[in-house]
Scaffold this motif. Structure first.
Motif, PDB file in Angstrom:
ATOM      1  N   GLN A 153       0.798  -1.038   0.176  1.00  0.00           N
ATOM      2  CA  GLN A 153       0.022  -0.022  -0.086  1.00  0.00           C
ATOM      3  C   GLN A 153       0.915   1.248  -0.113  1.00  0.00           C
ATOM      4  OE1 GLN A 153      -2.741  -0.210   3.324  1.00  0.00           O
ATOM      5  NE2 GLN A 153      -3.630  -2.104   2.561  1.00  0.00           N
ATOM      6  N   ASP A 154       0.312   2.355  -0.476  1.00  0.00           N
ATOM      7  CA  ASP A 154       1.140   3.681  -0.242  1.00  0.00           C
ATOM      8  C   ASP A 154       1.495   4.053   1.104  1.00  0.00           C
ATOM      9  OD1 ASP A 154       0.660   3.776  -2.936  1.00  0.00           O
ATOM     10  OD2 ASP A 154      -0.691   5.290  -2.971  1.00  0.00           O
ATOM     11  N   GLU A 155       0.816   3.691   2.050  1.00  0.00           N
ATOM     12  CA  GLU A 155       1.132   3.918   3.320  1.00  0.00           C
ATOM     13  C   GLU A 155       1.038   2.593   4.364  1.00  0.00           C
ATOM     14  OE1 GLU A 155      -0.496   7.511   5.031  1.00  0.00           O
ATOM     15  OE2 GLU A 155      -0.173   8.659   3.216  1.00  0.00           O
ATOM     16  N   ALA A 156       1.999   2.652   5.059  1.00  0.00           N
ATOM     17  CA  ALA A 156       1.940   1.399   6.092  1.00  0.00           C
ATOM     18  C   ALA A 156       0.783   1.894   7.228  1.00  0.00           C
ATOM     19  CB  ALA A 156       3.222   1.183   6.673  1.00  0.00           C
ATOM     20  N   ARG A 188       5.093   9.100  -4.167  1.00  0.00           N
ATOM     21  CA  ARG A 188       4.537   7.852  -3.552  1.00  0.00           C
ATOM     22  C   ARG A 188       5.703   6.946  -3.071  1.00  0.00           C
ATOM     23  NH1 ARG A 188       3.422   2.854  -6.605  1.00  0.00           N
ATOM     24  NH2 ARG A 188       2.321   1.628  -5.226  1.00  0.00           N
ATOM     25  N   ALA A 189       6.948   7.085  -3.651  1.00  0.00           N
ATOM     26  CA  ALA A 189       7.975   6.032  -3.236  1.00  0.00           C
ATOM     27  C   ALA A 189       8.504   6.630  -1.946  1.00  0.00           C
ATOM     28  CB  ALA A 189       8.875   6.150  -4.176  1.00  0.00           C
ATOM     29  N   ARG A 190       8.672   7.809  -1.680  1.00  0.00           N
ATOM     30  CA  ARG A 190       9.045   8.340  -0.518  1.00  0.00           C
ATOM     31  C   ARG A 190       8.112   8.344   0.744  1.00  0.00           C
ATOM     32  NH1 ARG A 190      14.121   9.699   1.310  1.00  0.00           N
ATOM     33  NH2 ARG A 190      13.701   9.584   3.373  1.00  0.00           N
ATOM     34  N   ARG A 191       7.036   8.517   0.356  1.00  0.00           N
ATOM     35  CA  ARG A 191       5.861   8.316   1.342  1.00  0.00           C
ATOM     36  C   ARG A 191       5.688   6.763   1.641  1.00  0.00           C
ATOM     37  NH1 ARG A 191       1.908  10.390  -1.104  1.00  0.00           N
ATOM     38  NH2 ARG A 191       1.063   8.556  -2.325  1.00  0.00           N
ATOM     39  N   ALA A 192       5.682   5.823   0.823  1.00  0.00           N
ATOM     40  CA  ALA A 192       5.575   4.405   1.214  1.00  0.00           C
ATOM     41  C   ALA A 192       6.916   3.899   1.955  1.00  0.00           C
ATOM     42  CB  ALA A 192       5.528   3.660  -0.244  1.00  0.00           C
TER      43      ALA A 192
END
Length: 94
Positions: A12-15, A64-68
């Motif tokens: 997911q984009d965020e844990a 998105r990569a940094r947030r994930a």
């Protein structure tokens, strides 16, 4: 139903951010360990870890990569401090 960790589950984009172990956490234990392991390699960058572990291309999707990466790494650290206790408790019950 018992959720088992997978080697490459969907990301997911965020844990999760809740203070309890989730099914997502159970499924992503290996993901969390791989992220923590990447920190031990002084030559590894967050971008490489994101690409290899989370399978998100930071060059194509930088935000998105940094947030994930950040949220999954935060969750991985939480697992080493708190979440592991729930995993151990569950293992004793099965």
């Amino acid at each position: 139903m018992r959720i088992k960790a997978e080697l490459e589950p969907d990301i997911q984009d965020e844990a999760p951010t809740v203070s309890a172990l989730t099914d997502y956490d159970r499924l992503h234990v290996v993901t969390y360990m791989r992220l923590l392991d990447s920190l031990e390699d002084p030559t590894a960058t967050w971008e490489e870890a994101c690409q290899l572990v989370l399978r998100i291309d930071p060059a194509r999707e930088p935000a998105r990569a940094r947030r994930a990466y950040d949220t999954h790494l935060t969750r991985a650290r939480w697992m080493t401090e708190s979440g592991y206790a729930d995993l151990l408790r569950e293992a004793r019950l099965h």
